[in-house]
Design a protein around this motif. Sequence first.
Motif, mmCIF file in Angstrom:
data_model
loop_
_atom_site.group_PDB
_atom_site.id
_atom_site.type_symbol
_atom_site.label_atom_id
_atom_site.label_comp_id
_atom_site.label_asym_id
_atom_site.label_seq_id
_atom_site.Cartn_x
_atom_site.Cartn_y
_atom_site.Cartn_z
ATOM 1 N N PHE A 17 -3.678 16.294 -23.952
ATOM 2 C CA PHE A 17 -4.196 15.823 -25.237
ATOM 3 C C PHE A 17 -3.099 15.838 -26.299
ATOM 4 C CE2 PHE A 17 -8.544 17.554 -23.817
ATOM 5 C CZ PHE A 17 -8.910 16.318 -23.306
ATOM 6 N N LEU A 52 -10.073 19.310 -31.846
ATOM 7 C CA LEU A 52 -10.515 18.798 -30.549
ATOM 8 C C LEU A 52 -10.890 20.018 -29.725
ATOM 9 C CD1 LEU A 52 -10.717 15.991 -29.279
ATOM 10 C CD2 LEU A 52 -8.460 16.345 -28.277
ATOM 11 N N LEU A 80 -15.459 18.373 -26.547
ATOM 12 C CA LEU A 80 -15.222 17.726 -25.261
ATOM 13 C C LEU A 80 -15.850 18.529 -24.132
ATOM 14 C CD1 LEU A 80 -11.469 16.945 -25.869
ATOM 15 C CD2 LEU A 80 -13.204 15.205 -25.460
ATOM 16 N N LEU A 101 -17.693 14.090 -26.793
ATOM 17 C CA LEU A 101 -17.142 13.143 -25.828
ATOM 18 C C LEU A 101 -16.901 13.794 -24.477
ATOM 19 C CD1 LEU A 101 -14.477 11.540 -28.193
ATOM 20 C CD2 LEU A 101 -16.697 10.563 -27.578
ATOM 21 N N LYS A 103 -14.618 14.494 -21.083
ATOM 22 C CA LYS A 103 -13.185 14.697 -20.861
ATOM 23 C C LYS A 103 -12.524 13.575 -20.065
ATOM 24 C CE LYS A 103 -12.305 19.638 -21.353
ATOM 25 N NZ LYS A 103 -11.781 20.855 -20.689
ATOM 26 N N ILE A 105 -12.640 10.572 -20.808
ATOM 27 C CA ILE A 105 -12.464 9.475 -21.740
ATOM 28 C C ILE A 105 -11.054 8.890 -21.633
ATOM 29 C CG2 ILE A 105 -11.656 10.999 -23.593
ATOM 30 C CD1 ILE A 105 -13.138 9.258 -25.580
ATOM 31 N N ARG A 106 -10.934 7.574 -21.818
ATOM 32 C CA ARG A 106 -9.620 6.927 -21.787
ATOM 33 C C ARG A 106 -8.827 7.323 -23.029
ATOM 34 N NH1 ARG A 106 -12.521 2.098 -21.139
ATOM 35 N NH2 ARG A 106 -11.553 1.371 -23.089
ATOM 36 N N ARG A 107 -7.497 7.285 -22.928
ATOM 37 C CA ARG A 107 -6.678 7.736 -24.044
ATOM 38 C C ARG A 107 -6.910 6.912 -25.312
ATOM 39 N NH1 ARG A 107 -0.601 7.807 -22.792
ATOM 40 N NH2 ARG A 107 -1.353 8.692 -20.837
ATOM 41 N N GLU A 109 -9.673 5.486 -26.192
ATOM 42 C CA GLU A 109 -10.973 5.874 -26.725
ATOM 43 C C GLU A 109 -10.883 7.213 -27.453
ATOM 44 O OE1 GLU A 109 -14.035 3.830 -23.501
ATOM 45 O OE2 GLU A 109 -13.231 5.827 -23.095
ATOM 46 N N LEU A 110 -10.075 8.117 -26.917
ATOM 47 C CA LEU A 110 -9.882 9.422 -27.547
ATOM 48 C C LEU A 110 -9.232 9.259 -28.916
ATOM 49 C CD1 LEU A 110 -9.837 12.517 -27.524
ATOM 50 C CD2 LEU A 110 -7.624 12.381 -26.353
ATOM 51 N N ALA A 113 -11.636 7.774 -31.309
ATOM 52 C CA ALA A 113 -12.665 8.746 -31.688
ATOM 53 C C ALA A 113 -12.176 9.641 -32.818
ATOM 54 C CB ALA A 113 -13.053 9.593 -30.484
ATOM 55 N N ILE A 114 -10.940 10.070 -32.729
ATOM 56 C CA ILE A 114 -10.378 10.939 -33.766
ATOM 57 C C ILE A 114 -10.297 10.202 -35.093
ATOM 58 C CG2 ILE A 114 -8.257 12.103 -34.505
ATOM 59 C CD1 ILE A 114 -7.866 12.948 -31.602
#
Length: 218
Positions: A17, A52, A80, A101, A103, A105-107, A109-110, A113-114
């Motif tokens: 992450f 996160l 997560l 979300l 874990k 999740i595609r990068r 999308e992450l 999301a942030i």
Amino acid sequence: MLRVLVVDDQDLFRGGFTMILNAQEDMEVVGEAADGAEAIVLASELKPDIVLMDIRMPSVDGVAATAKICAKTDARVIVLTMFDVDEYVYAALAAGASGFLLKDIRRDELVNAIRVVAAGDALLAPSVTRRLIADLAQRGHAVPALSKRLEELTDRERDTLHQLARGLSNVEIATALHVSEHTVKTHVSNLLSKLGLRDRAQAVVFAYESGLVIAGHG
């Protein structure tokens, strides 16, 4: 620059992450924590914009850490989990989490999301939203004290809250209520302020707990 605190008891996830987020021009990982207790301390010291948060950790778990961080700081927490049927879904959101979300999740999308949560919105994985609504439905009758607070809202604000609970975006709510997106944003801001809620995720929980929305009905 968005300041992010990454919390996970597994080095692999924590490092992954951090690498993804530090590669973004508008993000910086200001700290890492291996458990909830460390996260609470670092959140207070580093004052991140976003935390996160892994939900399942030894000692102090993500739910307890989220509650402490949301109570003591202005940070927004994205939780997560490995499981879309995690029993902690409701507890984490009730504790103040702004996003939930999976874990896997595609990068991209992450990262999105942030940004979404940092902008003041809430973000829930679709499968998690279904689980949340199912949990809320099983909790039975509305809480009288919360139902009373609905009287503080105007009719239009109540309509907006009802649409929020269905998981609609501002654009979708505007279409449903035949008003402008700007008007929807104003209604959302007003209802959050009147009800003392942090964001849309909390509004969803409130809508069901207050009895405004009953799962399985319109």
